[in-house]
Motif scaffolding. Sequence first.
Motif, PDB file in Angstrom:
ATOM      1  N   GLU A 269      28.972 -32.877  -4.602  1.00 50.01           N
ATOM      2  CA  GLU A 269      30.097 -32.038  -4.991  1.00 50.01           C
ATOM      3  C   GLU A 269      29.793 -31.204  -6.237  1.00 50.01           C
ATOM      4  O   GLU A 269      30.581 -30.340  -6.608  1.00 50.01           O
ATOM      5  CB  GLU A 269      31.325 -32.914  -5.261  1.00 50.01           C
ATOM      6  CG  GLU A 269      31.791 -33.726  -4.066  1.00 50.01           C
ATOM      7  CD  GLU A 269      32.193 -32.842  -2.901  1.00 50.01           C
ATOM      8  OE1 GLU A 269      32.779 -31.769  -3.161  1.00 50.01           O
ATOM      9  OE2 GLU A 269      31.916 -33.213  -1.741  1.00 50.01           O
ATOM     10  N   GLU A 270      28.661 -31.470  -6.875  1.00 46.93           N
ATOM     11  CA  GLU A 270      28.370 -30.796  -8.143  1.00 46.93           C
ATOM     12  C   GLU A 270      28.019 -29.327  -7.955  1.00 46.93           C
ATOM     13  O   GLU A 270      28.411 -28.478  -8.739  1.00 46.93           O
ATOM     14  CB  GLU A 270      27.221 -31.505  -8.865  1.00 46.93           C
ATOM     15  CG  GLU A 270      26.879 -30.880 -10.214  1.00 46.93           C
ATOM     16  CD  GLU A 270      25.764 -31.624 -10.931  1.00 46.93           C
ATOM     17  OE1 GLU A 270      25.369 -31.178 -12.011  1.00 46.93           O
ATOM     18  OE2 GLU A 270      25.291 -32.657 -10.387  1.00 46.93           O
ATOM     19  N   PHE A 271      27.278 -28.997  -6.922  1.00 47.27           N
ATOM     20  CA  PHE A 271      26.796 -27.637  -6.732  1.00 47.27           C
ATOM     21  C   PHE A 271      27.520 -26.949  -5.576  1.00 47.27           C
ATOM     22  O   PHE A 271      27.506 -27.439  -4.454  1.00 47.27           O
ATOM     23  CB  PHE A 271      25.285 -27.647  -6.455  1.00 47.27           C
ATOM     24  CG  PHE A 271      24.469 -28.228  -7.578  1.00 47.27           C
ATOM     25  CD1 PHE A 271      24.195 -27.486  -8.711  1.00 47.27           C
ATOM     26  CD2 PHE A 271      23.989 -29.534  -7.500  1.00 47.27           C
ATOM     27  CE1 PHE A 271      23.450 -28.022  -9.753  1.00 47.27           C
ATOM     28  CE2 PHE A 271      23.243 -30.079  -8.530  1.00 47.27           C
ATOM     29  CZ  PHE A 271      22.980 -29.321  -9.669  1.00 47.27           C
ATOM     30  N   HIS A 272      28.118 -25.817  -5.897  1.00 49.75           N
ATOM     31  CA  HIS A 272      28.766 -25.004  -4.870  1.00 49.75           C
ATOM     32  C   HIS A 272      27.916 -23.792  -4.497  1.00 49.75           C
ATOM     33  O   HIS A 272      28.130 -23.184  -3.462  1.00 49.75           O
ATOM     34  CB  HIS A 272      30.138 -24.534  -5.344  1.00 49.75           C
ATOM     35  CG  HIS A 272      31.151 -25.628  -5.410  1.00 49.75           C
ATOM     36  ND1 HIS A 272      32.454 -25.427  -5.822  1.00 49.75           N
ATOM     37  CD2 HIS A 272      31.058 -26.955  -5.109  1.00 49.75           C
ATOM     38  CE1 HIS A 272      33.119 -26.581  -5.784  1.00 49.75           C
ATOM     39  NE2 HIS A 272      32.288 -27.523  -5.356  1.00 49.75           N
ATOM     40  N   LEU A 273      26.964 -23.448  -5.383  1.00 51.76           N
ATOM     41  CA  LEU A 273      26.119 -22.278  -5.159  1.00 51.76           C
ATOM     42  C   LEU A 273      24.648 -22.647  -5.238  1.00 51.76           C
ATOM     43  O   LEU A 273      24.257 -23.552  -5.980  1.00 51.76           O
ATOM     44  CB  LEU A 273      26.434 -21.191  -6.191  1.00 51.76           C
ATOM     45  CG  LEU A 273      27.824 -20.552  -6.130  1.00 51.76           C
ATOM     46  CD1 LEU A 273      28.082 -19.708  -7.367  1.00 51.76           C
ATOM     47  CD2 LEU A 273      27.970 -19.708  -4.864  1.00 51.76           C
ATOM     48  N   TRP A 274      23.858 -21.904  -4.495  1.00 57.27           N
ATOM     49  CA  TRP A 274      22.409 -22.097  -4.488  1.00 57.27           C
ATOM     50  C   TRP A 274      21.731 -20.756  -4.746  1.00 57.27           C
ATOM     51  O   TRP A 274      22.164 -19.717  -4.223  1.00 57.27           O
ATOM     52  CB  TRP A 274      21.962 -22.665  -3.132  1.00 57.27           C
ATOM     53  CG  TRP A 274      20.469 -22.825  -2.986  1.00 57.27           C
ATOM     54  CD1 TRP A 274      19.633 -23.534  -3.791  1.00 57.27           C
ATOM     55  CD2 TRP A 274      19.636 -22.276  -1.954  1.00 57.27           C
ATOM     56  NE1 TRP A 274      18.336 -23.470  -3.335  1.00 57.27           N
ATOM     57  CE2 TRP A 274      18.311 -22.700  -2.208  1.00 57.27           C
ATOM     58  CE3 TRP A 274      19.889 -21.470  -0.833  1.00 57.27           C
ATOM     59  CZ2 TRP A 274      17.237 -22.348  -1.394  1.00 57.27           C
ATOM     60  CZ3 TRP A 274      18.822 -21.112  -0.017  1.00 57.27           C
ATOM     61  CH2 TRP A 274      17.514 -21.551  -0.299  1.00 57.27           C
TER      62      TRP A 274
ATOM     63  N   ILE B 195      24.290 -17.920  -3.028  1.00 59.20           N
ATOM     64  CA  ILE B 195      24.984 -18.120  -1.752  1.00 59.20           C
ATOM     65  C   ILE B 195      25.637 -19.498  -1.746  1.00 59.20           C
ATOM     66  O   ILE B 195      25.272 -20.373  -2.551  1.00 59.20           O
ATOM     67  CB  ILE B 195      24.010 -17.987  -0.558  1.00 59.20           C
ATOM     68  CG1 ILE B 195      22.956 -19.102  -0.605  1.00 59.20           C
ATOM     69  CG2 ILE B 195      23.349 -16.619  -0.551  1.00 59.20           C
ATOM     70  CD1 ILE B 195      22.062 -19.140   0.640  1.00 59.20           C
ATOM     71  N   PRO B 196      26.609 -19.724  -0.858  1.00 62.54           N
ATOM     72  CA  PRO B 196      27.222 -21.061  -0.770  1.00 62.54           C
ATOM     73  C   PRO B 196      26.148 -22.118  -0.527  1.00 62.54           C
ATOM     74  O   PRO B 196      25.202 -21.892   0.243  1.00 62.54           O
ATOM     75  CB  PRO B 196      28.168 -20.934   0.430  1.00 62.54           C
ATOM     76  CG  PRO B 196      28.509 -19.494   0.479  1.00 62.54           C
ATOM     77  CD  PRO B 196      27.264 -18.770   0.062  1.00 62.54           C
ATOM     78  N   HIS B 197      26.292 -23.240  -1.193  1.00 56.32           N
ATOM     79  CA  HIS B 197      25.268 -24.285  -1.063  1.00 56.32           C
ATOM     80  C   HIS B 197      25.194 -24.778   0.378  1.00 56.32           C
ATOM     81  O   HIS B 197      26.220 -25.075   1.005  1.00 56.32           O
ATOM     82  CB  HIS B 197      25.583 -25.450  -2.001  1.00 56.32           C
ATOM     83  CG  HIS B 197      24.392 -26.278  -2.312  1.00 56.32           C
ATOM     84  ND1 HIS B 197      23.887 -27.200  -1.424  1.00 56.32           N
ATOM     85  CD2 HIS B 197      23.576 -26.301  -3.401  1.00 56.32           C
ATOM     86  CE1 HIS B 197      22.829 -27.777  -1.962  1.00 56.32           C
ATOM     87  NE2 HIS B 197      22.615 -27.244  -3.160  1.00 56.32           N
ATOM     88  N   PRO B 198      23.978 -24.846   0.929  1.00 56.36           N
ATOM     89  CA  PRO B 198      23.807 -25.274   2.330  1.00 56.36           C
ATOM     90  C   PRO B 198      24.357 -26.654   2.655  1.00 56.36           C
ATOM     91  O   PRO B 198      24.611 -26.957   3.826  1.00 56.36           O
ATOM     92  CB  PRO B 198      22.286 -25.234   2.514  1.00 56.36           C
ATOM     93  CG  PRO B 198      21.816 -24.220   1.520  1.00 56.36           C
ATOM     94  CD  PRO B 198      22.708 -24.405   0.337  1.00 56.36           C
ATOM     95  N   SER B 199      24.561 -27.503   1.646  1.00 52.29           N
ATOM     96  CA  SER B 199      25.048 -28.859   1.902  1.00 52.29           C
ATOM     97  C   SER B 199      26.573 -28.925   2.056  1.00 52.29           C
ATOM     98  O   SER B 199      27.109 -29.965   2.457  1.00 52.29           O
ATOM     99  CB  SER B 199      24.613 -29.798   0.775  1.00 52.29           C
ATOM    100  OG  SER B 199      25.293 -29.474  -0.434  1.00 52.29           O
ATOM    101  N   LEU B 200      27.266 -27.840   1.751  1.00 48.72           N
ATOM    102  CA  LEU B 200      28.725 -27.850   1.811  1.00 48.72           C
ATOM    103  C   LEU B 200      29.233 -27.876   3.252  1.00 48.72           C
ATOM    104  O   LEU B 200      28.720 -27.174   4.116  1.00 48.72           O
ATOM    105  CB  LEU B 200      29.289 -26.622   1.100  1.00 48.72           C
ATOM    106  CG  LEU B 200      29.070 -26.531  -0.421  1.00 48.72           C
ATOM    107  CD1 LEU B 200      29.594 -25.208  -0.940  1.00 48.72           C
ATOM    108  CD2 LEU B 200      29.752 -27.692  -1.137  1.00 48.72           C
TER     109      LEU B 200
END
Length: 308
Positions: free
Chosen positions: A275-280, A221-226
């Motif tokens: 910015e490194e992770f877009h997915l979790w 899923i989209p990373h919660p921090s985005l």
Amino acid sequence: MPSTQNLEYEQGAALTHKQRERLAFIDFQLYFLGELRRSDLMERFGISPVVATRTIAQYLSLAPGNCKLDKQKIYRPTPEFKPWHTHSARQALATLAQGLTLSLGHDQGPLLSCELPSELSMPKVEILALVARAIHQGKVIKIRYVSFSSGETEREIIPFALVSNRVRWHVRAFDRKNEKFLDFVLRRILSASILEDDEIAKHESAVADSEWNRIINLELIPHPSLKRPEVVLLDYDMPDGVLRVDVRAANVGYLMKLWAIDCSPDHSASKENKEEFHLWLRDPLSIYGAPSVTLAPGYISPTLAKAS
């Protein structure tokens, strides 16, 4: 005597492109698969039995002693085999892995302006050919192998699949030394030879590799921090907010690292670089027990998480 690299040019300079393509195909089949049937040529090029027979005869005139016909009417490479065509590891892997047409040229450009990242490590073509032949024919190979943990050792392995992590290629195989299935980096194989008469036990075959045959259903899923998760939804075509991917347990760690998936239980791997992770990985427990799981960014074993 001309070198292997010059054989094709010196002996086949007067050949047409169509002839060279067929001859290179024969050479590839013998070198990387260890066998050639007349029907292989017929199916690949849509030619008649007479033309296929004539093409094989032409190959034998250009590369005498490279193969022999066995009792099953299959051409096999001889111990003296020397490639007639100059094969590159990159082209051979594309042919083996994706079934792409074997290219005769090494300088053919793209149809459009494109930039593809190169793999940093390519195997030696002679090692790749022997390993591929062993996989195709179901053979045991003896190798001299170098690793960080054991240094240089001699092993007997039963290879059954080639795997790329986009940095280097390795082979999945049963290792008789450690009596388990492992990944061997092709570039670290110093030498290899096929043990023609060795039989493979059932526990040494691919069907017994539980981590290879175990398929893990990942939910990303989209990373919660985005700040703008909707961008990621567009990037990965996620109409319901979830990207579902099936992967082999044996490869999951490599893929999580390659795809930059945050596998931490509390999506905390992004703290240092947001910015490194877009997915979790929504359920980190789904990859528990996978052999390469330590490569997964942020992954914490449930046992360690409880202890802390």
